[in-house]
Write a protein that holds these residues in place. Structure first.
Motif, PDB file in Angstrom:
ATOM      1  N   CYS A   6       0.978  -1.262   0.037  1.00  0.00           N
ATOM      2  CA  CYS A   6       0.027   0.139   0.073  1.00  0.00           C
ATOM      3  C   CYS A   6       0.786   1.098  -0.056  1.00  0.00           C
ATOM      4  N   HIS A  85     -11.726   3.450   4.656  1.00  0.00           N
ATOM      5  CA  HIS A  85     -10.903   3.562   5.993  1.00  0.00           C
ATOM      6  C   HIS A  85     -11.236   4.130   6.958  1.00  0.00           C
ATOM      7  N   ASP A 128      -6.952  -3.317  10.982  1.00  0.00           N
ATOM      8  CA  ASP A 128      -5.545  -2.475  10.897  1.00  0.00           C
ATOM      9  C   ASP A 128      -5.590  -2.002  12.335  1.00  0.00           C
ATOM     10  N   GLY A 133      -1.466   3.507   8.704  1.00  0.00           N
ATOM     11  CA  GLY A 133      -0.356   4.069   8.013  1.00  0.00           C
ATOM     12  C   GLY A 133       0.595   4.524   8.936  1.00  0.00           C
ATOM     13  N   GLY A 135       2.553   2.627  11.019  1.00  0.00           N
ATOM     14  CA  GLY A 135       3.623   1.732  10.971  1.00  0.00           C
ATOM     15  C   GLY A 135       3.556   1.061  12.490  1.00  0.00           C
ATOM     16  N   ARG A 136       2.877   1.467  13.331  1.00  0.00           N
ATOM     17  CA  ARG A 136       2.832   0.965  14.616  1.00  0.00           C
ATOM     18  C   ARG A 136       2.097  -0.384  14.844  1.00  0.00           C
ATOM     19  N   ALA A 155      -3.308  -5.931   8.791  1.00  0.00           N
ATOM     20  CA  ALA A 155      -2.615  -4.806   8.478  1.00  0.00           C
ATOM     21  C   ALA A 155      -2.045  -3.941   9.714  1.00  0.00           C
TER      22      ALA A 155
END
Ligand SMILES: O=C(O)c1ccccc1NCC(=O)[C@H](O)[C@H](O)COP(=O)(O)O
Length: 206
Positions: A6, A85, A128, A133, A135-136, A155
């Motif tokens: 992504c 999202h 998610d 987005g 990255g944690r 994700a």
């Protein structure tokens, strides 16, 4: 194991991801994201995805924009899938589905503990982190298909280093990554994309 890379914004990176085995490429169009793509960048990724003989899903990822507008944008730019999202409602999904036939839902178990595949008639569910987005990584304890249903992607904080253990723990149908294959926010690493896809594939064949 279905693999989505992504946050892509250029043809060369999309071609690389697909040649390395990605099943889907995602484009984020969301103000404030380090990956926010222009219409031209989005079209370049869609064109790259559609230049292969095997089917690749080009996925438009949006957050906090009107669902019907997002669906029209996905149609206009030629995306195969629209990924809504976050805080969208069932009625948002219904209005988007009138315009685009393939809609995915992305949400977090942290903010939506009762999350289950299919509640909004989505084609796929992407589970998610609460901060998409970022990255944690988030706590995967208790995450399973038994709880989530039939068709879901994992994700949030995945990387070439941790994707195998995340697959073993959560047993998803697929995985999605963005920050974990970057060298800086919004800057993809071809090498890390290759490493991620290989790690995900070999984990799922074990
Ligand atoms: O990536 C973003 O900046 C973004 C912004 C707004 C909505 C969604 C966004 N990303 C969604 C994704 O599909 C990411 O791949 C997913 O959240 C995983 O992200 P990461 O933890 O960075 O791998």
């Amino acid at each position: 194991m279905y693999v989505k890379i992504c946050g892509l914004r250029d043809r060369a990176t999309a071609l690389h991801a697909i040649r390395e085995g990605a099943d889907a490429v995602g484009v984020v169009m969301s103000e404030g994201s380090p990956r926010n793509a222009t219409r031209e960048e989005a079209k370049a990724v869609v064109t790259a995805a559609h230049s292969f003989d095997r089917h690749i899903d080009a996925v438009l990822v949006v957050r906090r924009i009107h669902a019907a507008d997002a669906a029209q944008l996905a149609v206009d730019l030629g995306f195969d899938v629209l990924q809504l999202h976050g805080e969208y409602t069932q009625s948002d999904f219904e209005s988007a589905a009138v315009i685009h036939p393939r809609i995915w839902r992305a949400a977090s178990l942290v903010t939506t503990p009762d999350l289950r595949f299919g509640e909004y008639s989505e084609e796929r569910l992407l589970v998610d982190s609460p901060d998409p987005g970022s990255g944690r990584p988030w706590d995967l304890k208790g995450v399973s298909s038994a709880h989530l249903g039939d068709s879901w992607l994992l994700a949030g904080g995945l990387s070439p280093e941790n994707v195998a253990s995340a697959i073993a723990e959560a047993q998803p149908d697929g995985v999605d990554v963005s920050s974990g294959v970057e060298i800086a926010p919004g800057q993809k690493s071809l090498e890390r994309i290759t490493q991620f896809i290989r790690a995900a594939r070999s984990a799922s064949s074990n």
